[in-house]
Write an enzyme that holds these catalytic residues in place. Sequence first.
Site, PDB file in Angstrom:
ATOM      1  N   MET A  30       0.846  -1.195   0.000  1.00  0.00           N
ATOM      2  CA  MET A  30       0.000   0.000   0.000  1.00  0.00           C
ATOM      3  C   MET A  30       0.886   1.252   0.000  1.00  0.00           C
ATOM      4  O   MET A  30       0.445   2.335   0.392  1.00  0.00           O
ATOM      5  CB  MET A  30      -0.940  -0.018   1.204  1.00  0.00           C
ATOM      6  CG  MET A  30      -1.881  -1.226   1.169  1.00  0.00           C
ATOM      7  SD  MET A  30      -3.426  -0.989   2.056  1.00  0.00           S
ATOM      8  CE  MET A  30      -2.841  -0.705   3.703  1.00  0.00           C
ATOM      9  N   ALA A  32       4.059   3.899   0.968  1.00  0.00           N
ATOM     10  CA  ALA A  32       4.748   4.376   2.181  1.00  0.00           C
ATOM     11  C   ALA A  32       5.819   3.348   2.562  1.00  0.00           C
ATOM     12  O   ALA A  32       5.873   2.844   3.690  1.00  0.00           O
ATOM     13  CB  ALA A  32       3.760   4.610   3.326  1.00  0.00           C
ATOM     14  N   LEU A  33       6.663   3.068   1.593  1.00  0.00           N
ATOM     15  CA  LEU A  33       7.582   1.930   1.703  1.00  0.00           C
ATOM     16  C   LEU A  33       8.673   2.163   2.753  1.00  0.00           C
ATOM     17  O   LEU A  33       9.148   3.278   2.938  1.00  0.00           O
ATOM     18  CB  LEU A  33       8.234   1.669   0.337  1.00  0.00           C
ATOM     19  CG  LEU A  33       7.264   1.402  -0.814  1.00  0.00           C
ATOM     20  CD1 LEU A  33       8.037   1.148  -2.105  1.00  0.00           C
ATOM     21  CD2 LEU A  33       6.328   0.234  -0.512  1.00  0.00           C
ATOM     22  N   HIS A  37       9.282  -3.508   3.433  1.00  0.00           N
ATOM     23  CA  HIS A  37       8.841  -3.748   2.049  1.00  0.00           C
ATOM     24  C   HIS A  37      10.040  -4.062   1.156  1.00  0.00           C
ATOM     25  O   HIS A  37       9.978  -4.939   0.294  1.00  0.00           O
ATOM     26  CB  HIS A  37       8.162  -2.500   1.474  1.00  0.00           C
ATOM     27  CG  HIS A  37       6.905  -2.087   2.178  1.00  0.00           C
ATOM     28  ND1 HIS A  37       6.829  -0.954   2.946  1.00  0.00           N
ATOM     29  CD2 HIS A  37       5.678  -2.656   2.202  1.00  0.00           C
ATOM     30  CE1 HIS A  37       5.600  -0.833   3.424  1.00  0.00           C
ATOM     31  NE2 HIS A  37       4.879  -1.851   3.005  1.00  0.00           N
ATOM     32  N   GLN A  61     -10.268  -2.576   2.720  1.00  0.00           N
ATOM     33  CA  GLN A  61      -9.743  -3.264   3.908  1.00  0.00           C
ATOM     34  C   GLN A  61      -9.692  -2.343   5.132  1.00  0.00           C
ATOM     35  O   GLN A  61      -9.174  -2.726   6.173  1.00  0.00           O
ATOM     36  CB  GLN A  61      -8.395  -3.912   3.628  1.00  0.00           C
ATOM     37  CG  GLN A  61      -7.233  -2.959   3.380  1.00  0.00           C
ATOM     38  CD  GLN A  61      -5.996  -3.712   2.907  1.00  0.00           C
ATOM     39  OE1 GLN A  61      -5.901  -4.169   1.775  1.00  0.00           O
ATOM     40  NE2 GLN A  61      -5.021  -3.856   3.804  1.00  0.00           N
ATOM     41  N   GLN A 148       5.936 -11.274   7.367  1.00  0.00           N
ATOM     42  CA  GLN A 148       5.459 -12.090   8.497  1.00  0.00           C
ATOM     43  C   GLN A 148       4.871 -11.207   9.598  1.00  0.00           C
ATOM     44  O   GLN A 148       4.171 -11.696  10.482  1.00  0.00           O
ATOM     45  CB  GLN A 148       6.625 -12.956   9.006  1.00  0.00           C
ATOM     46  CG  GLN A 148       6.321 -13.855  10.176  1.00  0.00           C
ATOM     47  CD  GLN A 148       5.202 -14.866   9.892  1.00  0.00           C
ATOM     48  OE1 GLN A 148       5.052 -15.345   8.766  1.00  0.00           O
ATOM     49  NE2 GLN A 148       4.407 -15.159  10.910  1.00  0.00           N
ATOM     50  N   LYS A 149       5.130  -9.892   9.544  1.00  0.00           N
ATOM     51  CA  LYS A 149       4.548  -9.009  10.571  1.00  0.00           C
ATOM     52  C   LYS A 149       3.029  -9.146  10.565  1.00  0.00           C
ATOM     53  O   LYS A 149       2.391  -9.126  11.605  1.00  0.00           O
ATOM     54  CB  LYS A 149       4.948  -7.555  10.344  1.00  0.00           C
ATOM     55  CG  LYS A 149       4.429  -6.670  11.485  1.00  0.00           C
ATOM     56  CD  LYS A 149       5.045  -5.326  11.469  1.00  0.00           C
ATOM     57  CE  LYS A 149       4.410  -4.408  10.475  1.00  0.00           C
ATOM     58  NZ  LYS A 149       3.023  -4.015  10.840  1.00  0.00           N
ATOM     59  N   GLN A 153      -2.659 -12.172   8.213  1.00  0.00           N
ATOM     60  CA  GLN A 153      -2.846 -11.967   6.766  1.00  0.00           C
ATOM     61  C   GLN A 153      -2.185 -13.102   5.980  1.00  0.00           C
ATOM     62  O   GLN A 153      -2.749 -13.621   5.006  1.00  0.00           O
ATOM     63  CB  GLN A 153      -2.262 -10.611   6.358  1.00  0.00           C
ATOM     64  CG  GLN A 153      -2.231 -10.364   4.868  1.00  0.00           C
ATOM     65  CD  GLN A 153      -1.874  -8.935   4.516  1.00  0.00           C
ATOM     66  OE1 GLN A 153      -2.731  -8.073   4.567  1.00  0.00           O
ATOM     67  NE2 GLN A 153      -0.628  -8.675   4.149  1.00  0.00           N
ATOM     68  N   SER A 185       6.884  -0.422  10.252  1.00  0.00           N
ATOM     69  CA  SER A 185       5.493  -0.312   9.806  1.00  0.00           C
ATOM     70  C   SER A 185       5.306   1.071   9.201  1.00  0.00           C
ATOM     71  O   SER A 185       5.893   2.056   9.686  1.00  0.00           O
ATOM     72  CB  SER A 185       4.558  -0.462  11.006  1.00  0.00           C
ATOM     73  OG  SER A 185       3.277   0.029  10.690  1.00  0.00           O
TER      74      SER A 185
HETATM   75  O1  PAF Z   1      -0.112  -5.894   3.623  1.00  0.00           O
HETATM   76  C1  PAF Z   1      -0.539  -4.961   2.928  1.00  0.00           C
HETATM   77  O2  PAF Z   1       0.125  -3.919   2.734  1.00  0.00           O
HETATM   78  C2  PAF Z   1      -1.927  -5.069   2.318  1.00  0.00           C
HETATM   79  O3  PAF Z   1      -2.811  -5.720   3.169  1.00  0.00           O
HETATM   80  C3  PAF Z   1      -1.914  -5.722   0.918  1.00  0.00           C
HETATM   81  C4  PAF Z   1      -1.439  -7.155   0.988  1.00  0.00           C
HETATM   82  C5  PAF Z   1      -1.015  -4.914  -0.006  1.00  0.00           C
HETATM   83  C6  PAF Z   1      -3.329  -5.713   0.346  1.00  0.00           C
HETATM   84  O4  PAF Z   1      -3.832  -4.431   0.198  1.00  0.00           O
END
Ligand code: PAF
Length: 279
Positions: A30, A32-33, A37, A61, A148-149, A153, A185
Amino acid sequence: MQIHTTIPEMRAACRAARQGQKRLGFVPTMGALHEGHLSLVRAARASCDAVAVSIFVNPTQFGPNEDLAQYPRSFERDRLLLEKENVDLLFAPSVEEMYPAGAVTWVTVEGLSQKLDGRSRPGHFRGVTTIVSKLFHIIEPDAAFFGQKDAAQVAVIRRMVRDLNFPVEIVACPIVREADGLAMSSRNMFLDKQQRQQALALHRSLMLVKSAWETGETVASRLAAIGRSEIEREGSVRLDYFEIADPNNLDPLANVSRGALVAVAAFVGSTRLIDNILL
Ligand code: PAF
């Protein structure tokens, strides 16, 4: 790095990248790396011939009272970071591109989606599994990389991939932490200096549980109580959950053995943070 914003363009570019038996790795984000990431991108780079990344802040979500509007967006910075990592394809669609007017179809993993974060955030995993399915259909990756954080999910997506026969390998990569233990995060940027210190209670609580387990305590309720009381000691941190569960089905465990998931979620100010360890 090619940047695509429409589904047909991205699909065509991914098919071209896979031609000749090439293995395509995919990192959904999403934006904001941060280093977490980038570690997923590096893992994809190391095991695949081509790497695709998506940046899409997925509205479905987020709950009605959650931080969709405030969620950090930094496309230019993200783009530069991904270019430096030699990413081949970046998909950055609009909300309208991903959710055409009148879209009413959802992907839901029953049961698992109501555990841990799914219990605290109703509808969250339905949004995640729906968008991840759509991205898998567009990108058709051979492997997809998740942090894994977000342990719950990972479990939900693994189950979706199994149940719906997606031909995708799911790779979970280790949590990347700051030097003092705070899990990286995108939401850490909401913390002020004092909250940043208070947030360390999450990692500390996990470490206390780990050392109690290593010195012989195996009763989950006693171990969880150790974790909870460490969070509660930090008066300004509000516990959401502290649970010890099976990492595959997310069911709570009575007795704790190697491989158990110890997971915590808590609010520091209005910022909800999560962290976990696998024993
Ligand atoms: O983990 C995330 O950043 C999000 O839940 C994902 C997997 C990109 C889905 O929007």
